[in-house]
Scaffold this motif. Structure first.
Motif, PDB file in Angstrom:
ATOM      1  N   VAL A  36     -68.471   4.779  -5.950  1.00 32.60           N
ATOM      2  CA  VAL A  36     -68.540   3.495  -5.276  1.00 32.60           C
ATOM      3  C   VAL A  36     -67.440   2.594  -5.830  1.00 32.60           C
ATOM      4  O   VAL A  36     -67.384   2.347  -7.039  1.00 32.60           O
ATOM      5  N   GLU A  37     -66.567   2.123  -4.959  1.00 30.48           N
ATOM      6  CA  GLU A  37     -65.417   1.341  -5.412  1.00 30.48           C
ATOM      7  C   GLU A  37     -65.827   0.150  -6.274  1.00 30.48           C
ATOM      8  O   GLU A  37     -65.218  -0.116  -7.316  1.00 30.48           O
ATOM      9  N   GLY A  38     -66.849  -0.591  -5.836  1.00 31.63           N
ATOM     10  CA  GLY A  38     -67.274  -1.762  -6.587  1.00 31.63           C
ATOM     11  C   GLY A  38     -67.705  -1.423  -8.002  1.00 31.63           C
ATOM     12  O   GLY A  38     -67.370  -2.141  -8.962  1.00 31.63           O
ATOM     13  N   GLY A  47     -58.238  -3.187 -10.607  1.00 33.79           N
ATOM     14  CA  GLY A  47     -58.321  -3.763  -9.276  1.00 33.79           C
ATOM     15  C   GLY A  47     -58.687  -2.741  -8.212  1.00 33.79           C
ATOM     16  O   GLY A  47     -58.631  -1.530  -8.423  1.00 33.79           O
ATOM     17  N   ARG A  48     -59.053  -3.250  -7.048  1.00 36.76           N
ATOM     18  CA  ARG A  48     -59.464  -2.386  -5.939  1.00 36.76           C
ATOM     19  C   ARG A  48     -58.328  -1.480  -5.463  1.00 36.76           C
ATOM     20  O   ARG A  48     -58.543  -0.299  -5.184  1.00 36.76           O
ATOM     21  N   ILE A  51     -57.552   1.653  -7.691  1.00 38.99           N
ATOM     22  CA  ILE A  51     -58.670   2.599  -7.628  1.00 38.99           C
ATOM     23  C   ILE A  51     -58.702   3.305  -6.283  1.00 38.99           C
ATOM     24  O   ILE A  51     -58.874   4.525  -6.201  1.00 38.99           O
ATOM     25  N   ARG A  52     -58.501   2.552  -5.224  1.00 37.01           N
ATOM     26  CA  ARG A  52     -58.494   3.157  -3.891  1.00 37.01           C
ATOM     27  C   ARG A  52     -57.362   4.179  -3.768  1.00 37.01           C
ATOM     28  O   ARG A  52     -57.547   5.270  -3.218  1.00 37.01           O
ATOM     29  N   GLU A  53     -56.180   3.829  -4.273  1.00 33.59           N
ATOM     30  CA  GLU A  53     -55.041   4.743  -4.208  1.00 33.59           C
ATOM     31  C   GLU A  53     -55.290   5.985  -5.068  1.00 33.59           C
ATOM     32  O   GLU A  53     -54.879   7.092  -4.705  1.00 33.59           O
ATOM     33  N   ALA A  54     -55.941   5.786  -6.214  1.00 33.78           N
ATOM     34  CA  ALA A  54     -56.263   6.928  -7.070  1.00 33.78           C
ATOM     35  C   ALA A  54     -57.226   7.871  -6.363  1.00 33.78           C
ATOM     36  O   ALA A  54     -57.074   9.102  -6.424  1.00 33.78           O
ATOM     37  N   LEU A  55     -58.215   7.340  -5.667  1.00 36.97           N
ATOM     38  CA  LEU A  55     -59.175   8.175  -4.947  1.00 36.97           C
ATOM     39  C   LEU A  55     -58.495   8.962  -3.828  1.00 36.97           C
ATOM     40  O   LEU A  55     -58.814  10.139  -3.606  1.00 36.97           O
TER      41      LEU A  55
END
Length: 227
Positions: A36-38, A47-48, A51-55
């Motif tokens: 879960v990103e949060g 930061g979001r 993390i999003r780019e890593a996923l």
């Protein structure tokens, strides 16, 4: 997810990627775990966007599954991918070690530090740290052989193999057996014992699709693998 708790780490895409990849390959995040990103933002202190780019990057490496309608999950363990990595490493490791063996290259002093930390990890039964130091030891051997860049490529592609190895080395006596094998490997290189070295290397990275330990792990932890 204890290791993902924020520790005043610097911001950045590479930090998020490395932290998440390590948590996955060393089974801090188990196969099937929801991401879960949060929660990751809170625990990692990042930061979001990173993390999003890593996923996304980890999904391209088949370590994460992203389902737009249902969520993001740690991918099941793929024996096929693990075997491919093990086979690639076997071919390159064998060539490097046999080349050093032909020269009776002295290694012991240069790998003593890794052996020390491997022993320490065994005493604590810290499988993840043992694998890290195993990785470092082989990295030193490749560097001595003049192939540091090749090892870096191998090391960066080991995540699928490491997940299987984490499960394998948790079995009774496996850490001790692995350590003894590494010590003998170095001794064979230094003494020029090519025959025995080749025997060790023949099973040092198990890429046999019928491997007993793979079947045992599949029986004990079926939820970690594709249905």
């Amino acid at each position: 997810m204890e290791g993902l708790v924020k520790k005043n780490r610097p911001q950045g895409r590479s930090v998020a990627y490395t932290m998440l990849k390590d948590a996955i390959q060393y089974l801090e995040l188990m196969p099937g775990s929801i991401l879960v990103e949060g929660e990751l933002i809170e625990r990692m202190g990042l930061g979001r966007t990173p993390i999003r780019e890593a996923l996304i990057r980890l999904s391209e490496e088949m370590l994460v599954n992203i389902f737009p309608q249902s969520g993001t999950y740690v991918a099941p363990i793929s024996f096929e991918l693990a075997r491919e990595v093990a086979y690639m490493r076997h071919l390159l490791d064998r060539d490097v070690c046999l080349t050093l063996c032909a020269k009776k290259t002295k290694l012991r002093e240069q790998v003593d530090e890794q052996f020390y930390f491997m022993r320490s990890a065994i005493k604590r039964h810290d499988v993840a740290e043992y694998i890290r130091q195993d990785n470092n030891l082989h990295g030193v051997i490749f560097k001595i052989a003049g192939h540091e860049m090749i090892w870096n490529i191998i090391s960066n592609s080991r995540a699928h193999y490491n997940r299987v190895l984490m499960l394998d080395l948790q079995r009774d006596g496996k850490l001790d057996d692995s350590f003894q094998e590494h010590e003998e490997l170095v001794e064979c290189i230094e003494s020029g014992n090519r025959k025995r070295l080749d025997e060790i290397l023949g099973h040092h990275h198990d890429h046999n699709p019928n491997s007993e330990f793979i079947e045992e792990i599949r029986r004990k932890k079926p939820e970690y693998f594709p249905a």
